[in-house]
Design an enzyme around this catalytic site. Structure first.
Site, PDB file in Angstrom:
ATOM      1  N   ASP A 237      60.217  15.012  61.395  1.00 58.22           N
ATOM      2  CA  ASP A 237      59.558  15.067  60.097  1.00 58.22           C
ATOM      3  C   ASP A 237      59.723  13.771  59.293  1.00 58.22           C
ATOM      4  O   ASP A 237      60.803  13.181  59.283  1.00 58.22           O
ATOM      5  CB  ASP A 237      60.187  16.226  59.308  1.00 58.22           C
ATOM      6  CG  ASP A 237      59.673  16.320  57.908  1.00 58.22           C
ATOM      7  OD1 ASP A 237      58.480  16.627  57.761  1.00 58.22           O
ATOM      8  OD2 ASP A 237      60.448  16.073  56.960  1.00 58.22           O
ATOM      9  N   GLU A 310      56.209  12.439  63.142  1.00 56.78           N
ATOM     10  CA  GLU A 310      55.256  12.517  62.032  1.00 56.78           C
ATOM     11  C   GLU A 310      55.238  11.196  61.281  1.00 56.78           C
ATOM     12  O   GLU A 310      56.233  10.797  60.690  1.00 56.78           O
ATOM     13  CB  GLU A 310      55.628  13.638  61.055  1.00 56.78           C
ATOM     14  CG  GLU A 310      54.581  13.789  59.962  1.00 56.78           C
ATOM     15  CD  GLU A 310      55.078  14.468  58.691  1.00 56.78           C
ATOM     16  OE1 GLU A 310      54.271  15.143  58.059  1.00 56.78           O
ATOM     17  OE2 GLU A 310      56.250  14.303  58.317  1.00 56.78           O
TER      18      GLU A 310
HETATM   19  C1  LIG Z   1      53.621  17.954  57.899  1.00 52.09           C
HETATM   20  C2  LIG Z   1      55.029  18.017  57.421  1.00 52.09           C
HETATM   21  O1  LIG Z   1      55.891  18.474  58.131  1.00 52.09           O
HETATM   22  N1  LIG Z   1      55.271  17.591  56.212  1.00 52.09           N
HETATM   23  C3  LIG Z   1      56.578  17.583  55.618  1.00 52.09           C
HETATM   24  C4  LIG Z   1      57.042  16.180  55.504  1.00 52.09           C
HETATM   25  O2  LIG Z   1      58.289  16.101  54.950  1.00 52.09           O
HETATM   26  C5  LIG Z   1      58.398  16.648  53.673  1.00 52.09           C
HETATM   27  C6  LIG Z   1      59.833  16.540  53.291  1.00 52.09           C
HETATM   28  O3  LIG Z   1      60.662  16.979  54.319  1.00 52.09           O
HETATM   29  C7  LIG Z   1      57.902  18.085  53.623  1.00 52.09           C
HETATM   30  O4  LIG Z   1      57.788  18.494  52.300  1.00 52.09           O
HETATM   31  C8  LIG Z   1      56.545  18.202  54.262  1.00 52.09           C
HETATM   32  O5  LIG Z   1      56.131  19.527  54.351  1.00 52.09           O
END
Ligand SMILES: CC(=O)N[C@H]1CO[C@H](CO)[C@@H](O)[C@@H]1O
Ligand SMILES: *[C@@H]1O[C@H](CO)[C@@H](O)[C@H](O)[C@H]1NC(C)=O
Ligand SMILES: *[C@@H]1O[C@H](CO)[C@@H](O)[C@H](O)[C@H]1NC(C)=O
Ligand SMILES: *[C@@H]1O[C@H](CO)[C@@H](O)[C@H](O)[C@H]1NC(C)=O
Ligand SMILES: *[C@@H]1O[C@H](CO)[C@@H](O)[C@H](O)[C@H]1NC(C)=O
Ligand SMILES: [Ca+2]
Ligand SMILES: [Ca+2]
Length: 599
Positions: A237, A310
């Protein structure tokens, strides 16, 4: 600079051949001679556990709920499911604020429930991937509590700073002007420790300090712990924000420059974020995690453990995650182009071409592409692209080369739920106000999964679910769609079957482009097999196209294999390539052979 190096490296070392690159079409062949590993053509499926299936009637999805529905995923043809965070958490950011990286959130179940989930998945030959949230922990994590107390070994677990003194007021202020993603300063004063700590997301999500080797090692322990429990890998993430710039010689952090974007003065867009994301050290950390995956497989055997990353970052940065000449990186940095480019340029064949170009033109040769059209941070795919294009988009990610990712409900054509300010749960929205929260809220795509037309769409027996259901659940749900002759779900399943059985889709070359005004075409081909041709009309009116404009080597007729809901054509029928008519939103998958059988 990095981008140039990668492109050159790709072209020279692996021989990516650009056969033709006129304005309207592009053709690439990767010289792949090895058998594909499981993840290279995988159908990944993202489960948002809180909203997938509630087994005990508290209105919140849970692990036993998922276990009970693994057969549904198997039936869909999914290769691997990745679960959004299931770890112990105060749920300020719905699991992305982890207070114990080694245990399960009680409302989701127990470690034994997790073991049972893995066991059932193994029986069904489904892989389970977990969400790894490396950038931050909850402020309720024992590591943070120890760090606040300056306990030995934990002093520098987080990014602490004294702050600055304002010369004119004499008051203390944050070390820099950095902003968090959910509005407001990225620095929070801690009374007890008498220092500020950094948080790139909510105040309760304290950034871990990756310049501390103890933190790096601890987080690798987290990875190994879950690998031991049988997971097939991780989706990591918010990776680009892992490292921030180092303080200068005086221990001060530089301020970000003002971005010039004025659409929301309070939001992160107000500042650039050059100093707090996309740092080179972060790439190296991903390479280190890859070593953890590879070592694990070498020691314990079994299939490849994957690393998915990500990143919402420019291609020059994102592509480095794939690895470099000497070092392996992530198996797949997620490709969000079909989300981001279409959000900025609009939904059209031209912007799809731009999105695909941006990925394939920058992809280091020999690497596997991947395609994502939604997740729990975006509005629902069917709402963003238009319900008329729901099948067209599901088809697109399945005919493009490489891995594809489905966010739960995309296979049903689920649309955004309407969430009132009172029902709003997402911190990104709660940190705003009742007039503007809809700009920020991520709740509409997090509504409960739609299983049936019954109470709570079969998701829960509770009187109230954690988020209300989307309005369309009585028509868009698994029961209704599975029973219907034609539905988004059945089209999706047929696509997965085709993808698994079709050699050109698994292993073929790719040519794509725009024909007519607004029709996107993809051809997948390999010698010795009939080619697969995808066509989708993104215009709001019907058109007739001549596919010879796209590819003169096509036969005179194509056979229809799969069609979108609004198509009234008949599967198995033949269509002349020089005058193919498409209704608004119509999408087709055709074969250059005369058989409508898949193999
Ligand atoms: C797509 C995803 O997983 N988004 C996350 C990215 O990180 C932030 C903080 O950890 C999350 O709020 C999001 O949902
Ligand atoms: C692309 O096509 C358009 C219209 O056909 C033309 O005007 C333009 O010059 C072309 N661009 C390139 C880079 O070939
Ligand atoms: C892809 O092609 C290669 C070489 O022809 C072959 O060895 C391999 O088995 C093929 N992979 C799949 C998944 O069909
Ligand atoms: C000092 O504080 C004043 C009043 O809050 C503020 O306007 C000013 O920008 C601050 N100075 C710096 C250097 O941040
Ligand atoms: C590849 O990455 C590793 C690890 O970050 C780095 O040490 C090495 O210099 C890089 N090699 C090349 C050729 O860029
Ligand atoms: Ca529950
Ligand atoms: Ca960070």
């Amino acid at each position: 600079m990095h981008r140039t190096r990668l492109d050159l490296f790709g072209l020279l070392a692996f021989g990516l051949v650009i056969l033709a690159h006129p304005n309207w079409s592009c053709e690439t062949t990767t010289s792949t001679t090895v058998t594909k590993d499981w993840w290279e053509n995988a159908q990944f499926y993202q489960i948002y556990p809180r909203s997938f299936m509630d087994s005990d009637g508290d209105g919140i999805g849970d692990l036993n709920g998922i276990t009970g529905k693994l057969e549904y995923l198997k039936d869909l043809g999914v290769t691997a499911a990745w679960l959004s965070p299931i770890f112990t958490s105060p749920m300020v950011d719905f699991g992305y604020d982890i207070s114990d990286f080694f245990d399960i959130q009680p409302e989701y179940g127990t470690l034994d429930d997790f073991r049972a989930l893995i066991k059932r998945a193994n029986e069904l030959d489904l892989k389970i991937i977990l969400d790894f949230v490396p950038n931050h922990s909850s402020d309720e994590n024992s590591w943070f509590v120890k760090s606040v107390n300056r306990e030995k070994g934990y002093e520098d677990y987080y990014v602490w700073h004294d702050g600055k003194v304002n010369a004119s007021t004499g008051e203390r202020q944050p070390p820099s002007n950095w902003l968090q993603a959910f509005r407001g300063s990225a620095w929070e004063w801690n009374e007890k420790r008498q220092q500020y700590y950094l948080h790139q997301f909510a105040v309760q999500q304290a950034d871990l300090n990756y310049r501390n080797p103890l933190v790096v090692e601890q987080m690798k322990r987290v990875l190994r712990y879950w690998l031991d429990l049988g997971v097939a890998g991780f989706r990591c993430d918010a990776v680009p924000v892992l490292f921030e710039i180092e303080p200068d010689a005086d221990g001060q952090y530089a301020d970000e420059e003002v971005s010039g974007l004025t659409d929301d003065v309070d939001d992160r867009k107000y500042l650039k974020s050059d100093l707090i994301e996309n740092r080179p050290e972060t790439i190296d950390m991903a390479y280190q995690w890859r070593v953890v995956m590879d070592d694990y497989q070498r020691i314990h055997g079994g299939d490849t453990r994957v690393l998915l990353i990500e990143t919402y970052a420019p291609p020059a940065y994102t592509m480095q995650f794939y690895g470099n000449r000497s070092t392996a990186g992530a198996h797949l940095p997620f490709n969000f182009n079909l989300i981001t480019v279409l959000a900025s340029d609009g939904v059209s064949a031209g912007s799809i071409k731009t999105a695909v170009d941006n990925w394939l033109d920058n992809l280091p040769a020999g690497r596997t592409p991947n395609w994502v059209i939604g997740n729990h941070d975006q509005r629902r795919a069917a709402s963003r692209y238009g319900t008329a294009n729901a099948d067209a988009m599901n088809m697109l990610v399945m005919v493009l080369p490489g891995a594809s990712v489905t966010y739960q409900g995309e296979e049903l054509g689920m649309t955004d739920g309407e969430i009132s300010w009172e029902d709003t749960q997402d911190p990104a929205a709660c940190n705003s106000n009742s007039d503007i929260y809809e700009q920020f809220t991520r709740d509409p795509s997090r509504t409960p999964f739609q299983w049936t037309s019954g109470t709570n769409a079969g998701f829960s027996t509770a009187s109230k679910t954690w988020l209300p259901l989307a309005a369309d659940y009585q028509t868009l749900n698994v029961d209704v769609e599975a029973a219907a002759q034609r539905s988004h779900l059945n089209i999706y399943k047929t696509l997965v079957e085709l993808r698994k059985s079709s050699l050109p889709l698994r292993n073929g070359s790719t040519k794509y482009g725009v024909v007519g005004e607004n029709v996107f075409v993809v051809k997948r081909y390999i010698s010795g097999s009939a080619s697969i041709i995808y066509l989708a009309n993104f215009a709001s009116k019907g058109v007739t196209v001549d596919l010879y404009e796209f590819d003169k080597t096509l036969p005179t007729h194509l056979t229809l294999l799969i069609r979108s809901l609004q198509s009234s054509k008949a599967e198995g029928s033949q269509f002349e390539v020089t005058g193919l008519s498409l209704a608004a939103g119509e999408a087709l998958v055709l074969s250059s052979g005369s058989s409508s059988r898949f193999d």
